[in-house]
Scaffold this active site. Structure first.
Site, PDB file in Angstrom:
ATOM      1  N   ARG A  45       0.815  -1.213   0.000  1.00 51.93           N
ATOM      2  CA  ARG A  45       0.000   0.000   0.000  1.00 51.93           C
ATOM      3  C   ARG A  45       0.849   1.263   0.000  1.00 51.93           C
ATOM      4  NH1 ARG A  45      -5.457  -1.044   3.576  1.00 51.93           N
ATOM      5  NH2 ARG A  45      -6.093  -2.969   2.501  1.00 51.93           N
ATOM      6  N   ASP A 153     -15.416   9.886   8.701  1.00 50.46           N
ATOM      7  CA  ASP A 153     -14.423   8.832   8.489  1.00 50.46           C
ATOM      8  C   ASP A 153     -13.045   9.440   8.678  1.00 50.46           C
ATOM      9  OD1 ASP A 153     -14.679   5.849   7.145  1.00 50.46           O
ATOM     10  OD2 ASP A 153     -12.703   6.732   6.844  1.00 50.46           O
TER      11      ASP A 153
END
Length: 283
Positions: A45, A153
């Site tokens: 990632r 979020d």
């Protein structure tokens, strides 16, 4: 350099020292556990951030973060890269059945004519838009109930998607035909295999960034319903208790808390009682 340290580097990968430093930072910042078994996932990632920053390899990236003062500029991008954002419309549908048949009638009977609902880990928006569909159906059937939805979020990337409300057409497969007709708009160009959530739902939802590791949740007035699902599994027990305690502080007495079906709050000291599977009511 010792032989073991050379092995730790691998093929342009993270040294053990840098992995440990990243894991500590990610945990302190977001509460997300990063055990050694996720080292390869983390490397994969973070390679996106190498392309974005022009840095040659992962250990140079860590030097940039922790030795050259880059962490303040890069923190949000780093956390965006490591967060998991699995979501679906009407995921864990029993929760939405409970919302419609139990929670909303109880709150309305208790005299709450204007409800505030919080989707505390909203990802790309499927959860708050699902809640809005249920709320609109309920209002049409019962009337006299106003609502607003706060959706937050940690990841800025997913919030951008959520605000747009545009999704691949296949993603709305769990939405029944009647709700699709009312709340989902198809693209005018048949070649664009995507849909958009109707403006009347989008207008009910306010999106914002919030870190559940914050000591205080600055969300304004208290809420009547909190959805915090499938995020607690990434936290250890002490972190779960801290997060849930802060969420409960933001609930009105008699308000409802929904957690994921794979999550448990047993053994935690919280001012709630269980009223259904993974559904709790503040006492």
């Amino acid at each position: 350099m010792a032989l073991q340290e050379l092995r730790d580097y691998g093929d342009n990968g993270l040294s053990r020292r840098n992995f440990d430093q990243l894991a500590r930072y990610i945990y302190d910042y977001s509460g997300i556990k990063m055990p050694p078994g996720k080292r390869t996932m983390l490397e994969g990632r973070l390679r996106r951030r190498l392309r974005a920053t022009g840095i040659v390899d992962l250990d140079d990236y860590c030097d940039y973060l922790f030795k050259r003062g880059g962490i303040d500029r890069e923190a949000i991008h780093l956390i965006d890269a490591v967060t998991t954002n699995k979501t679906d419309f009407f995921r864990e549908p029993k929760h939405f059945e409970h919302l419609e048949t139990s929670a909303l009638p109880e709150l309305q009977a208790a005299g709450h004519g204007r409800l505030r609902i919080w989707s505390a880990a909203c990802s790309i928006g499927a959860e708050p838009y699902t809640i809005a569909m249920v709320m609109e159906d309920y209002r049409d059937a019962r009337g006299a109930l106003e609502y607003s939805i706060l959706a937050t979020d940690l990841s800025t990337d997913v919030l951008k998607v959520a605000r747009r409300g545009v999704y691949p057409a296949t993603m709305i497969d769990p939405v029944d035909r009647q709700r699709r007709q009312r709340y989902v708009m198809e693209a005018r160009d048949p070649g664009r295999d995507e849909v958009r959530i109707h403006p009347k739902l989008r207008s009910r939802i306010g999106f914002g960034r919030l870190n559940l590791m914050d000591r205080a949740y600055e969300i304004g007035d208290k809420v009547h319903i909190v959805f915090c699902r499938n995020v607690l599994i990434y936290f250890d027990k002490p972190t779960q208790e801290k997060v849930l305690s802060r969420l409960c502080e933001k609930l009105v007495p008699g308000g409802f808390l929904y957690v994921g079906h794979s999550e448990t709050i047993s053994g935690l000291n919280l001012p709630v009682r269980q009223v259904a599977n993974t559904v709790f009511k503040k006492v």
